[in-house]
Each structure stands twice: as structure tokens, then as C-alpha cells.
Enzyme design. Structure first.
Site, PDB file in Angstrom:
ATOM      1  N   SER A   5      -9.789  -7.096  -2.595  1.00  0.00           N
ATOM      2  CA  SER A   5      -8.402  -6.694  -2.824  1.00  0.00           C
ATOM      3  C   SER A   5      -7.609  -6.820  -1.537  1.00  0.00           C
ATOM      4  CB  SER A   5      -8.345  -5.241  -3.315  1.00  0.00           C
ATOM      5  OG  SER A   5      -7.030  -4.716  -3.241  1.00  0.00           O
TER       6      SER A   5
ATOM      7  N   TYR B 120     -10.819   3.565  -2.836  1.00  0.00           N
ATOM      8  CA  TYR B 120     -10.829   2.229  -3.448  1.00  0.00           C
ATOM      9  C   TYR B 120     -10.754   1.149  -2.374  1.00  0.00           C
ATOM     10  CZ  TYR B 120      -8.929  -1.816  -6.012  1.00  0.00           C
ATOM     11  OH  TYR B 120      -8.694  -3.070  -6.526  1.00  0.00           O
TER      12      TYR B 120
END
Length: 282
Positions: free
Chosen positions: A176, A189
Site C-alpha cells: 500500500s 495497517y
């Protein structure tokens, strides 16, 4: 891409169901034409029921691959992707399993081998996220859930797959943009996504002598079920990128084809940044 439709909030439970989204994500462009780049290869894709995983699977099939899709609970979405793949004339197997259990990862690989006799492309993609405004709000239960879902299965599934991968095969990991610039609301995350970058770079060096390539994708804001199931307001999602909009899964899927095919034969240990124009160092 056509003019973006307004995003709306319509679901609250993770990891989310694609068929409930308004508008539904675009998984593959109607005008995408395959050229046999992955003919008769077999790909195993986690989180393949929707979003980026589903888009990668559909593009693989358009390029001639057969696909094994692994998902958690979203059977309706998984069946829809399976039907689309079979309508392309390719085979597809769907497996409902919780990949936080190592035995389930072994089961997925063994099922793939039993049904297709080979495994050539491993896509580690499934993930969850739980936004919190403060580090103090991330309790032990959430921390374990995030790490056990987002990074542990990358180890479990890849270890199981290595027995069957041969020279020319590939592993593709989904990280990400948050791994590179951080995220004040997604600290746990982003930490797992950073771990995925290091995992990819380390494994690529280890497997290079075996001619097995390991690369990854680091998407920015992409319209997937994870978004409306994570955030209370999605109306401005992606508008802070230089391109001023969120991306669609179909704008990410072709990158997985590139990394899975001989087009990227001189790449390993690298990440592609599909993020709407945000400049990322690393």
C-alpha cells in the site's frame, strides 16, 4: 476512465461485499484484450472475490490463465468472479477459507495442485484495516487481527507454494501507499504493509538464484469493498491525490499481469506505485 460517479456509504462490516457498493467497482475494462501472455498458467489469488484481487484474477484469465480464488465470507462476489472467468473460457476454483490459520493456507495450495497439477503465480492480497484516531485506541485484539490477516498468511501461503514453484514462476504481494508515507489513522495497517515491502525485498533476494521472481504493487486509494466497510464518509475518497480521484480496480489489475508475465522478466524485489500521482520515494 469515464467520469467518476459519487461514492456513497452503504455497509459497515469488514471485509465488505462488492455487490452492495454504489457504484460497484470496475474490475476489468470492456476493451481490455488479452494476448495470451499467461496461457495455461495457474494463478492463486487471495482476496480474489472483489476489488484488486478480483481484478487481477480477471486480467489473468483474459491472458489465458486458470485461477484459484481464495476468499473469507463473500460467496456471492466470489461466484460472480468465477462465472466471469469461466465465460472467458478459462477454469476457476473458489475456496472459502480463513487464511490466518496456516492449515488453511496449506489446504489452498494443495487444492490448487490437485485440481490443476501446477501453480505458477501466487498473489498475496487479502487484508483488513481498522481506522483509529489514536494509537491508544489500538488494543491488543485489533493489533493481532491486523497482523494475523495482513502479513502472517503471506508467510504461510508462500511457504506452502514454494514446493511447487519452478523457474519462471512468480510471487506478487499487495502492499500500500501507506507503507511508504504512513497513515495517521491506519498505524497498524500501514505497519503490516511496510512489513510486506520488506518481506518482498528479502524473499526476492533469496529466490533469485532459483529464478523465481518476487515483486509487488503498492496501490493508493482504490475503490474496493474495504473502503466503505472501513470509513464513515467516503464521499471525498481519493480526491486528495494529484489526479483528484480514486482509482478503479481495473486500473491496477493490468499491473499484476505485467509482473506475472515475461514482460517483467528483469524485475524482482520491486514495487509498482499505482496511486493517482503521489510521489513516493522508495
Amino acid at each position: 476512465m469515464e467520469k467518476e460517479k459519487e461514492f456513497s456509504q452503504q455497509q459497515q462490516s469488514l471485509p465488505g461485499e462488492q455487490y452492495k457498493m454504489k457504484p460497484e467497482p470496475v474490475l476489468i475494462r470492456d476493451n481490455y484484450r488479452g494476448s495470451g501472455k499467461l496461457m495455461d498458467k495457474v494463478a492463486l489469488v487471495t482476496g480474489g472475490d472483489s476489488g484488486i484481487g478480483a481484478s487481477a484474477a480477471l486480467h489473468f484469465a483474459r491472458e489465458g490463465a486458470n485461477v484459484v480464488l481464495v476468499y473469507l465470507n463473500e460467496t456471492k462476489d466470489a461466484v460472480s468472479v468465477k462465472n466471469q472467468i469461466e465465460n472467458m473460457g478459462r477454469k476457476c476454483t473458489i475456496i472459502k477459507r480463513d487464511l490466518t490459520e496456516e492449515a488453511n493456507c496449506l489446504f489452498c495450495v494443495q487444492t490448487c495442485i490437485e485440481e490443476y497439477g501446477q501453480l505458477n503465480i501466487v498473489v498475496n492480497n487479502a487484508a483488513v484495516q481498522f481506522p483509529q484516531d489514536s494509537l491508544l485506541d489500538i488494543d491488543k485484539e485489533q493489533l493481532l487481527k491486523t497482523f494475523e490477516t495482513n502479513i502472517y498468511p503471506y508467510f504461510y501461503l508462500t511457504k506452502a507454494a514454494l514446493e511447487y514453484l519452478i523457474p519462471g514462476d512468480v510471487i506478487i504481494n499487495t502492499s500500500s501507499v501507506t507503507a511508504y508515507r504512513g497513515s495517521e489513522h491506519l498505524i497498524d495497517y500501514a505497519s503490516t504493509k511496510g512489513a510486506i515491502v520488506s518481506f518482498t525485498r528479502s524473499l526476492s533476494t533469496q529466490l533469485a538464484p532459483k529464478k523465481i521472481r518476487v515483486n509487488g504493487i503498492a496501490p493508493g486509494p482504490i475503490w474496493t469493498p474495504l473502503i466503505p466497510s472501513s470509513f464513515d464518509d467516503v464521499s471525498d475518497f481519493g480526491k486528495d491525490t494529484p489526479m483528484g480521484r480514486a482509482g478503479q480496480p481495473c486500473e491496477v489489475g493490468p499491473a499484476y499481469v505485467f509482473l506475472a508475465s515475461e514482460d517483467s522478466s528483469y524485475m524482482t524485489g520491486q514495487f509498482m506505485h499505482i496511486n493517482g500521482g503521489e510521489i513516493i520515494n522508495g
